[in-house]
Design a protein around this motif. Structure first.
Motif, PDB file in Angstrom:
ATOM      1  N   TRP A   1      80.858 -94.423  85.176  1.00  0.00           N
ATOM      2  CA  TRP A   1      79.672 -94.789  84.397  1.00  0.00           C
ATOM      3  C   TRP A   1      78.526 -95.187  85.326  1.00  0.00           C
ATOM      4  N   ALA A   2      78.852 -95.958  86.383  1.00  0.00           N
ATOM      5  CA  ALA A   2      77.833 -96.372  87.357  1.00  0.00           C
ATOM      6  C   ALA A   2      77.232 -95.164  88.057  1.00  0.00           C
ATOM      7  N   CYS A   3      78.086 -94.204  88.438  1.00  0.00           N
ATOM      8  CA  CYS A   3      77.592 -92.987  89.088  1.00  0.00           C
ATOM      9  C   CYS A   3      76.701 -92.191  88.139  1.00  0.00           C
ATOM     10  N   SER A   4      77.102 -92.090  86.871  1.00  0.00           N
ATOM     11  CA  SER A   4      76.348 -91.333  85.877  1.00  0.00           C
ATOM     12  C   SER A   4      74.944 -91.885  85.697  1.00  0.00           C
TER      13      SER A   4
ATOM     14  N   ARG B   1      86.714 -88.344  80.878  1.00  0.00           N
ATOM     15  CA  ARG B   1      86.105 -87.018  80.751  1.00  0.00           C
ATOM     16  C   ARG B   1      84.745 -87.095  80.066  1.00  0.00           C
ATOM     17  N   SER B   2      84.608 -87.977  79.093  1.00  0.00           N
ATOM     18  CA  SER B   2      83.320 -88.141  78.416  1.00  0.00           C
ATOM     19  C   SER B   2      82.252 -88.626  79.391  1.00  0.00           C
ATOM     20  N   THR B   3      82.644 -89.577  80.232  1.00  0.00           N
ATOM     21  CA  THR B   3      81.695 -90.104  81.217  1.00  0.00           C
ATOM     22  C   THR B   3      81.312 -89.024  82.219  1.00  0.00           C
ATOM     23  N   MET B   4      82.273 -88.168  82.605  1.00  0.00           N
ATOM     24  CA  MET B   4      81.967 -87.075  83.523  1.00  0.00           C
ATOM     25  C   MET B   4      81.044 -86.050  82.875  1.00  0.00           C
ATOM     26  N   VAL B   5      81.241 -85.757  81.599  1.00  0.00           N
ATOM     27  CA  VAL B   5      80.345 -84.844  80.885  1.00  0.00           C
ATOM     28  C   VAL B   5      78.934 -85.415  80.884  1.00  0.00           C
ATOM     29  N   ASP B   6      78.820 -86.719  80.661  1.00  0.00           N
ATOM     30  CA  ASP B   6      77.514 -87.385  80.679  1.00  0.00           C
ATOM     31  C   ASP B   6      76.884 -87.280  82.069  1.00  0.00           C
TER      32      ASP B   6
ATOM     33  N   GLY C   1      72.018 -81.928  84.964  1.00  0.00           N
ATOM     34  CA  GLY C   1      71.650 -80.558  84.619  1.00  0.00           C
ATOM     35  C   GLY C   1      72.714 -79.539  84.964  1.00  0.00           C
ATOM     36  N   GLU C   2      73.904 -79.979  85.297  1.00  0.00           N
ATOM     37  CA  GLU C   2      74.988 -79.054  85.653  1.00  0.00           C
ATOM     38  C   GLU C   2      75.782 -78.724  84.379  1.00  0.00           C
ATOM     39  N   PHE C   3      75.170 -77.928  83.532  1.00  0.00           N
ATOM     40  CA  PHE C   3      75.734 -77.664  82.201  1.00  0.00           C
ATOM     41  C   PHE C   3      76.983 -76.792  82.247  1.00  0.00           C
TER      42      PHE C   3
ATOM     43  N   THR D   1      67.049 -83.796  77.359  1.00  0.00           N
ATOM     44  CA  THR D   1      66.366 -84.221  78.586  1.00  0.00           C
ATOM     45  C   THR D   1      65.912 -83.018  79.410  1.00  0.00           C
ATOM     46  N   HIS D   2      66.784 -82.013  79.521  1.00  0.00           N
ATOM     47  CA  HIS D   2      66.480 -80.836  80.349  1.00  0.00           C
ATOM     48  C   HIS D   2      65.894 -79.688  79.531  1.00  0.00           C
TER      49      HIS D   2
END
Length: 698
Positions: A513-516, A544-549, A555-557, A585-586
């Motif tokens: 979460w901090a990285c996101s 996984r949700s946090t990684m998707v965020d 912008g790495e969709f 956002t993008h």
């Protein structure tokens, strides 16, 4: 009336709690007939059946009482559970104690418990030569020391007895098990029971099975079960119930179910054991299913059953079934028992019925720290942190002394309200009461200061902690993340690993979460991979949700969608919403339509998702789509939850709701905001307003 048998039966009936005045009426009859002093046997029966006060008066009238009469008098106190009175009464008995007298005294010492009095009775037993000659007294001594927590003295007493019987050996095994020394219980059983070729009794095996359950020792527990079957002990219901509990406690509900289905006899303990086991394993649906079958079988529940079913209702959020259980508790007369009332209060709180929880709480005649903690935590969970703090103040004035667990709940309530001065006051209280030395309290303090916006104090609490566990480290990492300091969070994680503290699942949630929220994409990817490759932690939906965020914000969709589809059907609405927000956002409009379709299929009644989609359509000037989406909102009758902000002024939290103009200083606040607005739009301001997404209310 001829013979003593009819009188003895009357005395037994008079001793029942349901006939409180029968003993007095029978006493009057015996006095008139002159029978009361004609037989010590009858007098002993009378003493044992009378209420304690009346029994004492009768005993004092006897000129030369015998040990049997004295023991009968003591039994009347034991029946009334007046353990202290037994010890106070003993010096006035005017008789030399026999083995039974000593056993009654030792039982009273054990029930208090009073180790000092127990040692005095032990000395008396040694002087009367009963301590190491009478197995009954020796067993009582072993049990007294065990219940008083002195297993060394208990074992020494056992060893001093030359020919221990099975009762004495069982007392030692049970003592070890009840004092949390399960390994010692199994070792003693192997050496002094099995090793001596003595056939254990079902009572002994109950303690052995309970010890194996404490240790989660599947091998020894299964061996005990096999021993039960080989020796034909399956007739003993208490023993089978213990085996049933063992399987549930060691995470083998299927084995427990097979045993349960094969039992020819079941009592309320059997059924309650199954319900409790399923609750402890987190299977609330199965617990409630077993309970319903129990009711259908005509088995009347007890207070233990009520507690377990209430806990199942808490897990399942089934308030209707919880209300039915509450009604049963009322009928059983156990509604206001501490454990039952606590379970019901917790159930109502978890099911968002805090009014009912508070009504029950206020009616409780006695309240321990556990139920106070349940109320404080429950009110916070129901979005009432200020009410939680008011309850805590009442606890300080009229309730028991808060324990460390309660203080953690209080700190959580304060962190939700966000009042910094209140946090300082609580910290001072913790220092004065010595709770700061508890690791989990320090972790809660770190979390409190972080959420109140005082990161400096959070860091000071963290650094001053003499001992830091994974929860403390994770709380500080989360604190850095909340304040947007991802680099510091990653650095602290590396320091944690260097300190040989192994991260857990929650550590990685806070770290990702901090990285996101700090744009640390590569660091986040590396940490996510290390979860499985280094620490063997399987990512759950939250990771996984946090990684998707994180990937969506960057912008790495392509990677974000790959991760989503790897999750299969486990991805929840929150995860898809994170990707939809990234699309906004993008400004990736095409993908946003696909994502929104998935999102609204999962949660079609969340107004926030529709508003987000409306903003995306508006930015792309798809006004027909905007109109259509707003029509869906209107047709569904969905209402947007107004935004709320809060600020602490003069030690009071002031809340402001979007669109509200009821504040007494509304005009002054509006004027100030109007003056600040041009400055916020200026080039020299580090904060820039995003004016692209302001179409939600067009």
């Amino acid at each position: 009336m001829r013979g003593w048998q009819p009188l003895q039966k009357l005395l037994e009936a008079a001793a029942e709690p349901s006939t409180p005045h029968a003993a007095a009426r029978l006493h009057a009859h015996l006095l008139r007939s002159g029978h009361i002093h004609s037989s010590h046997h009858l007098t002993a029966r009378v003493l044992a059946s009378y209420p304690p006060g009346l029994a004492r008066h009768l005993f004092d009238e006897i000129p030369d009482p015998t040990p049997r009469l004295a023991n009968a008098l003591l039994r009347s106190r034991v029946r009334a559970r007046q353990w202290r009175d037994v010890l106070l009464l003993f010096p006035h008995l005017r008789v030399r104690p026999d083995a039974f007298t000593l056993s009654v005294l030792l039982k009273s010492c054990a029930m208090l418990p009073s180790l000092a009095h127990g040692r005095a009775v032990h000395a008396l037993a040694v002087r009367s030569c009963a301590a190491y000659a009478d197995a009954f007294v020796a067993s009582s001594l072993v049990q007294m020391y065990a219940k008083s927590g002195d297993m060394v003295a208990s074992i020494n007493t056992y060893k001093a007895f030359k020919k221990p019987d099975m009762v004495l050996r069982t007392s030692v095994v049970t003592g070890y098990e009840q004092n949390g020394m399960a390994q010692e219980a199994l070792e003693f059983f192997a050496k002094d029971v099995v090793g001596q070729g003595v056939l254990p009794s079902p009572v002994t095996l109950v303690s052995v099975v309970l010890a194996a359950a404490q240790l989660r020792d599947v091998r020894n527990g299964q061996a005990c079960h096999a021993f039960v079957l080989r020796n034909g002990f399956e007739y003993d219901l208490a023993l089978l119930n213990a085996v049933l509990g063992f399987y549930m406690r060691t995470g083998a509900p299927q084995d427990a179910r097979r045993l349960f289905e094969g039992m020819t006899e079941r009592d309320v303990v059997t059924w309650s054991c199954m319900v409790t086991g399923y609750v402890q394993s987190g299977d609330a649906c199965e617990a409630l299913s077993v309970y319903k079958k129990m009711v259908q079988a005509g088995m009347k529940p007890n207070s233990v059953t009520v507690v377990s079913v209430a806990q199942a209702c808490s897990l399942a959020l089934d308030v209707e079934e919880g209300k039915k259980v509450h009604d049963i508790a009322v009928k059983l007369g156990c509604e206001l028992e501490m454990t039952v009332a606590t379970a019901l209060v917790d159930m109502y709180m978890k099911c968002s019925c805090h009014e009912k929880a508070m009504q029950l709480f206020c009616r409780m005649p006695k309240k321990d720290a556990v139920v106070w903690a349940a109320v404080i935590s429950g009110l916070t969970q129901n979005g009432l942190p200020d009410e939680s703090m008011r309850v805590f103040k009442c606890m300080l004035l009229d309730g028991p002394v808060p324990d460390a667990v309660t203080m953690v709940k209080v700190l959580a309530a304060c962190s939700e309200s966000g009042v910094l001065r209140q946090a300082f006051c609580l910290h001072g209280y913790l220092v004065n009461t010595g709770f700061c030395d508890k690791i989990f309290v320090a972790a809660a303090l770190v979390d409190l200061y972080s959420k109140c916006g005082n990161l400096g104090s959070a860091v000071r609490v963290f650094e001053s902690a003499t001992e830091k566990d994974v929860v403390t480290w994770s709380s500080m990492i989360a604190g850095y993340g909340v304040h947007g300091l991802g680099q510091q969070a990653v650095a602290l994680y590396q320091r944690m690993v260097a300190s040989s503290v192994r991260p857990n699942s929650q550590t990685f949630v806070s770290l990702l979460w901090a990285c996101s929220h700090s744009g640390l994409v590569q660091e986040g990817k590396s940490i996510f991979k290390s979860m499985t490759q280094v620490y063997g932690i399987t990512p759950n939906i939250e990771h996984r949700s946090t990684m998707v965020d994180l990937l969506g914000r960057a912008g790495e969709f392509h990677e974000a969608t790959e991760l989503l589809y790897e999750m299969g059907g486990t991805a929840d609405a929150h995860t898809w919403c994170a990707l939809l927000a990234a699309c906004r956002t993008h400004r990736v409009t095409d993908m946003s339509e696909v994502v929104s379709a998935k999102l609204l299929k999962l949660d079609p009644d969340h107004v926030g998702y529709y508003n987000l989609l409306t903003n995306i359509y508006a930015f792309d000037e798809k006004w027909d789509s905007v109109k259509e989406t707003r029509g869906i909102i209107r047709d569904k009758g969905l209402n947007k939850v107004p935004g709320i902000s809060a600020v602490e002024v003069n030690n009071v939290m002031r809340t402001f709701t979007a669109g509200e103009r009821s504040h007494q200083d509304w005009e002054k606040i509006s004027t100030l905001l109007w003056e600040l607005s041009p400055k916020l739009r200026g080039d020299d301001c580090f904060f820039q307003l995003d004016t692209h997404m302001v179409f939600a209310d067009v």
